[in-house]
Structures are given as structure tokens and as C-alpha cells.
Design an enzyme around this catalytic site. Structure first.
Site, mmCIF file in Angstrom:
data_model
loop_
_atom_site.group_PDB
_atom_site.id
_atom_site.type_symbol
_atom_site.label_atom_id
_atom_site.label_comp_id
_atom_site.label_asym_id
_atom_site.label_seq_id
_atom_site.Cartn_x
_atom_site.Cartn_y
_atom_site.Cartn_z
ATOM 1 N N HIS A 65 23.542 -26.774 42.823
ATOM 2 C CA HIS A 65 24.777 -25.995 42.662
ATOM 3 C C HIS A 65 24.950 -24.989 43.806
ATOM 4 O O HIS A 65 23.986 -24.572 44.455
ATOM 5 C CB HIS A 65 24.785 -25.270 41.320
ATOM 6 C CG HIS A 65 23.661 -24.267 41.178
ATOM 7 N ND1 HIS A 65 23.690 -23.011 41.738
ATOM 8 C CD2 HIS A 65 22.473 -24.356 40.521
ATOM 9 C CE1 HIS A 65 22.585 -22.357 41.449
ATOM 10 N NE2 HIS A 65 21.821 -23.151 40.707
ATOM 11 N N GLU A 153 19.053 -26.177 33.726
ATOM 12 C CA GLU A 153 18.054 -25.347 34.383
ATOM 13 C C GLU A 153 16.827 -25.156 33.494
ATOM 14 O O GLU A 153 16.912 -25.301 32.263
ATOM 15 C CB GLU A 153 18.675 -23.981 34.719
ATOM 16 C CG GLU A 153 17.733 -22.940 35.309
ATOM 17 C CD GLU A 153 17.191 -23.321 36.678
ATOM 18 O OE1 GLU A 153 16.340 -24.244 36.730
ATOM 19 O OE2 GLU A 153 17.594 -22.697 37.669
#
Length: 274
Positions: A65, A153
Site C-alpha cells: 500500500h 496486516e
């Protein structure tokens, strides 16, 4: 990875269509479904019918990201839930640039039938990365998008206490980055377990041609995985069967950067850093 095995239709009991050809069906527990993308070919011994596996994606692209609010100010984690942390203005630009680089790389193949298929972590920063990355592609080039929670994550334990996190990260450095589990959170080993499940899903999707539109068999499909730094390191470790010591030597790629896994000899994937 090995190429999918070719099966003789004579070993599958199923109905016949109007041409007298066996119509294969596959059992999935108590439910059966026809596989639309497997191609029949008279290439077996004695002219028997074979199921030809669909072509593997031309490449698998791993994208971290773009820069997030948490990358700039770690105190954000103390008041905003990790899944809700978004991109900065710089991160949006990184995502857009990543999309342009991917498109230019694909267009360099000089093939007309290419498409992209996306897997994405459900966190806000990865969804925003995908939304801005995808601007580089015409809608007709996007074969599909799948939100995949197993690409999230590493869990550091809900809202983070900044001082406690410093202590925990110091302990991790002593204990080992792979096996240290954050209180109320995960270790990299825990992430490895869920990534193993995702890898099996991805392999199954590849083997049955999940990315291919009905009736198409293009070798120019490109799979893009938008996820997080540690998660992508774990993905590479699992895919290539690296050791724990090798994982310990890895570092995160920069925000918005990518690693490209190219299809090579025998359908195996080799990787190169962007």
C-alpha cells in the site's frame, strides 16, 4: 508450482451433451458444479478426451500500500483502529504511480488480450491503494476484484499504546521477528498460517482458471495482490519455501513499490524487485 494434472474424461462419470461428448462435473462436498474454463481436447491415448488446464497467469504482482497516516505518525494507532487508517496525499500519488508502472509493464508484452485480476486486503489503506492504482486501467481490462481478509496486516493488538509498543518491538528483536507474538495480537508465524490458506486458494484459482472470463483461455492474465509489508514478506517466504532465518533477513519494500513474479519454465514463477 507444478502444472495442473491432465485428467482423462473416461474416469469421470457424468452426463453427455447433444454432441455425445461427456460433460464433466466436479464434486465439492455435497454440491456439484461444471467447470466452465477447462477445455476438451482429443489428445489422449487412442484419441480419448482430455481436460486441458487453463493457462497460468503471466505474472503475479505484489504491491505494498501507499504511504499511510500511520507511516507518518505512529500515534495514529493509539486513537484510530488499524483497519481504518487511510492513505496520505503522498500515498495516493504512490498508488497512482504504481498503477501506471504495472500497466506500462503489461503493455510492454505487446499482447492485445491482457487483463488484470486483483486481490486486496480489506484495510482502508489497501482499498484506497487499489482504488487509485486501478485508475490506470480501462474497465474492460479488469477481470475482477476480490477482497481477501487473509491478506490483512499483522495484528498488533487493537488500539496500540505507544510506549508499550516500543517495549514490545524491543522484545521482538531479542525473541525473533518470526515467532514473537504481540500481546492480544499475532506473530509473523500466525500470519504465515493464514497466508498458507490463501496460497492454497490462489493455487486452486489458478488451476481451474478462476480469472478467465467464460470461454476464454488467455495466457496474458496478470494477478495483482495489494497488501502490507510484513504480509507480503510472509507470502514470499511461504510461496518459495524459504526458511525462518531467510525471513528474518527480509525487510519491507517501500510504500507503493512492487515485486513481480514472472511465469517461467514449467509454469513456475521467479521474482524480481521493481
Amino acid at each position: 508450482m507444478q502444472m495442473a494434472t491432465t485428467f482423462l474424461l473416461t474416469s469421470i462419470k457424468c452426463c453427455e451433451d447433444s454432441l455425445g461428448l461427456a460433460r464433466p462435473k466436479y464434486e465439492n462436498g455435497s454440491a456439484s458444479f461444471p467447470e466452465k474454463n477447462l477445455v476438451l481436447d482429443r489428445g489422449g491415448a487412442g484419441g480419448g478426451l482430455l481436460l486441458k488446464p487453463p493457462p497460468r497467469p503471466r505474472r503475479i504482482v505484489l504491491v505494498r500500500h501507499g504511504q499511510s497516516e500511520g507511516n507518518v505518525d505512529e500515534s495514529v494507532y493509539t486513537r484510530v483502529a488499524d483497519p481504518k487508517i487511510g492513505l496520505t496525499a503522498k500515498g495516493i500519488g504512490e498508488a497512482e504511480e504504481s498503477g501506471r508502472r504495472i500497466r506500462e509493464m503489461i503493455e510492454g508484452d505487446e499482447e492485445d488480450d491482457w487483463k488484470v485480476y486483483f486481490y486486496v486486503s480489506p484495510y482502508r489503506r489497501t482499498l484506497e491503494t487499489l482504488r487509485n492504482l486501478a485508475k490506470a486501467f480501462d474497465r474492460c481490462r479488469i477481470a475482477g476484484v476480490r477482497e481477501e481478509p487473509r491478506l490483512r496486516e499483522q495484528d498488533f493488538g487493537n488500539f496500540q499504546d505507544r510506549e508499550q509498543m516500543k517495549i514490545d518491538k524491543s522484545l521482538r528483536a531479542v525473541y525473533g521477528r518470526f515467532f514473537y507474538r504481540f500481546p492480544n495480537g499475532e506473530s509473523a508465524a500466525d500470519v504465515y498460517d493464514r497466508i498458507t490458506g490463501f496460497r492454497e486458494t490462489l493455487r486452486a484459482d489458478i488451476d481451474i482458471g478462476r480469472f478467465q472470463p467464460p470461454g476464454e483461455q488467455s495466457p496474458n492474465m496478470n494477478v495483482v495482490i495489494v497488501s502490507h509489508g510484513l504480509t507480503l514478506r510472509v507470502f514470499l517466504t511461504r510461496w518459495y519455501k524459504w526458511t525462518v532465518d531467510q525471513f528474518e533477513g527480509l525487510t519491507n519494500m517501500a510504500n507503493g513499490d512492487m515485486i513481480v513474479m514472472e511465469r517461467g519454465y514449467g509454469g513456475r514463477y521467479y521474482f524480481q524487485e521493481d
